[in-house]
Every structure is written in C-alpha cells, then in structure tokens.
Design a protein around this motif. Structure first.
Motif, short mmCIF file in Angstrom:
data_model
loop_
_atom_site.label_atom_id
_atom_site.label_comp_id
_atom_site.label_asym_id
_atom_site.label_seq_id
_atom_site.Cartn_x
_atom_site.Cartn_y
_atom_site.Cartn_z
N LEU A 114 -34.45 56.14 25.95
CA LEU A 114 -33.64 57.52 26.39
C LEU A 114 -32.39 57.05 25.83
O LEU A 114 -31.50 57.83 25.99
N ARG A 115 -32.20 55.70 25.70
CA ARG A 115 -30.66 55.73 25.61
C ARG A 115 -30.26 56.24 24.08
O ARG A 115 -31.02 56.20 22.98
N GLN A 116 -29.02 56.97 24.30
CA GLN A 116 -28.78 57.69 23.15
C GLN A 116 -27.53 57.06 22.20
O GLN A 116 -26.74 56.64 22.71
N PRO A 117 -27.80 57.15 20.97
CA PRO A 117 -26.77 56.61 20.09
C PRO A 117 -25.70 57.63 19.93
O PRO A 117 -25.88 58.96 20.08
N VAL A 118 -24.53 57.31 19.62
CA VAL A 118 -23.19 57.93 19.45
C VAL A 118 -23.46 58.56 18.03
O VAL A 118 -22.97 57.89 17.15
N GLN A 119 -23.98 59.66 17.63
CA GLN A 119 -23.99 60.51 16.59
C GLN A 119 -23.09 61.68 16.49
O GLN A 119 -23.22 62.54 17.40
N HIS A 120 -22.42 61.97 15.55
CA HIS A 120 -21.57 63.15 15.29
C HIS A 120 -22.12 64.02 14.23
O HIS A 120 -22.33 63.37 12.82
N PRO A 121 -21.94 65.13 14.14
CA PRO A 121 -22.32 66.11 13.25
C PRO A 121 -21.12 65.99 12.05
O PRO A 121 -20.01 65.59 12.39
#
Length: 422
Positions: A114-121
C-alpha cells in the motif's frame, strides 16, 4: 465500536470494487449477460435507425416495411428481456456464491504494497513552453536604379540629337525619382507592418510567458501538495505496520478495516461492519449489517408479451426467497470469520464474537432498531479446521453452536437471549 472504514480501508475497498468489476466484465464476455447486452444494444440501434428512416418517409411506407418495423421492435423488446434475465441470473448467482467468492482469494493484505510512490502527472500545458518564432522581415522588391539614356552618335548629335538626348535624360531622371518615391513609400509601409508584427509577437510572447509562469506555479503547488499527502499517507502506513507488529489494538482494528474493505460483496447485497478489538483478551467483536430482505431480487424471470407489448416478471416463490436470504446471511457470518482469520497471519485475533443482523423499523414502535439474525462466537483453532468449500452454511453455524434466526427473511430475531456467548 471502531469506525466502519478508515483511510487505507477506503482505498482498498475502492481498489477491490474496481478489481471485482473488472473480473466480472472479463467473465461476462463468455456468458449470456454479455451476449444479451450486445444483442440488446444492436437490436435497439437497428430499431432506432429504421424508425428514424421510416419517419422521414412515413408517407411512402409499404406494407412490407411496416411489417419489418414491427419485427425489429419485437426483436428489440425480446433482447431487452434477455438482458433483464441475464442480469437477474448474475445477481442471484452472486448472492448464492457469497462464501465461495472469498475462498478463491487470499485475504491477507501486504501492507507494504500500500506504500505509494510519489508520482506526478505530466505538465498539462506543454504548449506554453514553446516560443513562437518571431516574424521575418517581408521581402522587398529591388531598389530602383537610374540608367541614363545612351548618348547619340556623331551624326545624330549634328542633326539635333543633343537636344533629344537631354530631353531623354530629363524624362529618365523624372521617371527614376518617381519610381524611387514609390519604392521608398512601399519600403516604409512594409517596415511599419513588420514593426507592428514584431510588437504583436512580443505581446503574445509576454502573455505566453505569464501564462506559463502561472501554469508552472500551479503545477508545482499541486505536485507539492501531492507529495505532502503521499508522504503523510506513507508515514501513517509505517506507523500502522509498526503498531501491528506490536499488536496494538488500534492498529489491528485499522488492519481489519482494510481486510473487510477488500471484501467486495455483490452490488445488490452490500455488507457493512462495525468492530472493536480487545487486545488483552485477543478477541475481535463485530457487528455485521446485511441488507434488508426487500433489497434482494424478487423476480424469477422476465418475459415479453407481444400482444400487449409489455414486459412482465414471474415472482420467485416465497420459499425460494426465504431460503436464499437465510443462506446468504449464514454465508456472510462464515465469510467474515474466514477473512479475518486468514488475513491475520500473525494470529493476533484469537477469538471472534460476531452478531449479524439488519437495520429495520420496529413495527410496534415505529423506531429504527437492529434485528439480530446470527450470533457467533468461535476461536481460531475451531474455525480453521473447517473445509468451507464443502459445507452447508447453516449446518456449519449449528456445528459452531451459533444462534441463528429461525426465519431471517421475516426478520425474526435470534432466540438466543443470553447473548453471543450464551
């Protein structure tokens, strides 16, 4: 009781619902539901196309065309019935398979996943990053050049050629200066137009750069907010994982909420859970809310009557409705216990104390109340020896000495007045 669904639980619930819908969609491609859907849509569109075309030439309709229109209408209505029946069959199948559906999956939730990576559009305005080319100077016609008339020969000079040559020079010079004046005016106008184009280009570029700066500022702010939210969520997740390792009750409750949020029930049979964990006793106490019996389908099948152009349904026998609801309630109890024990690999939950019921209106008082339909208390060892893929849900609850309503469909409460552990 703990809240029904926390932050991560809601994320998992929505993900599981999306996965369930995707699996159902994939399965439907090989089943009657998908065929009926396609046929209904095809027939509807064909009928509408023909109806629209016929409306334009209504005065010229032939008897054969009228007959064809009627045939297409009947075909479309029958396809609609087929879709209704396929949907109904799917709903009843999903309700009957409430327990079987969870046995096909591992209910354990790897919290690290469930750990979320920091991803930007990507930046939404890349068009603003490209400067417009400046206007090129307009091409000018060649500058006029003075060409003096040739001098007359010797004999011509004697016979008055000098005067004629002087007149020709004067005319050539006058013509040259007129061309020169016109060319300079032409060049001045082109130069002014080019300056205007350059000014407009500079203004457009200023506007573009201002818009780019604003868009970049907004994008960077959104990225910063997204980064902050994701990092905060990951910090919460790390605390949850640490708390679960240390067997903190609040962490266990949050984990259970994620597990139960993963449990996607049929859309016509939504289930909600309230629960609390007693860390000292190792017992999880649950209240499970199942749908009211009226929420379940009451039809056995649909049919189309051509004479009246109507779609009607055949009702399910009352006994079939009662049996299906009672079985579903029993399956919910077993499914909930199974999901919790299977997901809790560390064995933090030693025992379960569960009440399954429905929110209803008391006909005697007119007030809302909770009707208890199943009361179950069991421990991990007694439950894990069961082979749930081969059991009858009601018989299994009897085996576990659970209290079960004699008539769940009619909201007859369980008669065990001594409580879950009575």
């Amino acid at each position: 009781m703990a809240k029904r669904r926390g932050f991560f639980a809601e994320i998992q619930h929505q993900n599981r619902l999306r996965e369930q819908r995707e699996r159902q969609q994939q399965r439907a491609t090989d089943q009657a539901h998908a065929r009926a859907t396609r046929e209904a849509e095809r027939s509807r569109k064909e009928w509408e196309r023909n109806r629209a075309a016929d409306a334009r030439r209504a005065a010229a309709l032939t008897a054969a065309q009228i007959k064809e229109q009627a045939r297409l209408h009947v075909q479309a209505r029958q396809a609609e019935v087929d879709l209704l029946n396929a949907t109904l069959a799917q709903q009843l199948e999903d309700i009957d398979a409430i327990l079987a559906a969870t046995l096909e999956v591992d209910d354990y939730v790897d919290l690290a996943s469930l750990r979320q990576p920091v991803q930007h559009p990507p930046f939404s305005r890349p068009d603003l990053t490209q400067p417009a080319p400046p206007p090129l100077p307009p091409p000018l016609s060649p500058e006029p050049v003075y060409v003096e008339p040739a001098a007359p020969a010797r004999i011509g000079a004697v016979l008055g050629g000098k005067k004629k040559h002087a007149a020709a020079i004067e005319a050539a010079q006058a013509q040259y200066w007129e061309h020169r004046r016109q060319w300079e005016q032409y060049a001045s106008e082109h130069h002014a137009a080019h300056q205007q184009a350059e000014t407009a280009h500079r203004e457009r570029e200023t506007q573009r750069l201002n818009a780019l700066a604003a868009a970049q500022s907004q994008y960077e702010a959104e990225c910063a907010q997204r980064r902050t939210e994701i990092l905060a969520a990951n910090v919460r997740l790390e605390k949850l994982m640490t708390g679960l390792q240390e067997r903190e009750p609040a962490a266990l409750e949050e984990y259970v909420s994620i597990v139960l949020a993963n449990s996607a029930y049929p859309e016509c049979f939504e289930v909600e859970h309230d629960f609390a964990f007693d860390g000292a006793a190792g017992e999880l106490t649950l209240t499970v809310h199942v749908p009211h019996p009226d929420a379940l389908p009451t039809e056995k099948a649909f049919k189309y009557t051509k004479a009246s152009d109507s779609i009607t349904s055949t009702p399910l026998p009352v006994k079939a409705r009662k049996d299906r609801y009672a079985t579903a309630v029993c399956q919910v109890a077993l499914r909930t216990a199974h999901e919790i024990f299977e997901a809790d690999r560390d064995g933090i939950v030693a025992t379960l104390s569960m009440t399954v019921g429905v929110d209803a209106v008391d006909p005697a008082t007119g007030r809302d109340h909770f009707v208890e339909l199943v009361q179950l208390a069991t421990d991990r060892a007694s439950f894990e020896v069961l082979d749930l893929g081969r059991v009858d849900a009601r018989a299994t609850l009897d085996h576990l000495r659970a209290g079960v309503s004699k008539n769940p469909h009619d909201l007859v409460p369980v008669s065990n007045s001594r409580g879950v552990r009575g």
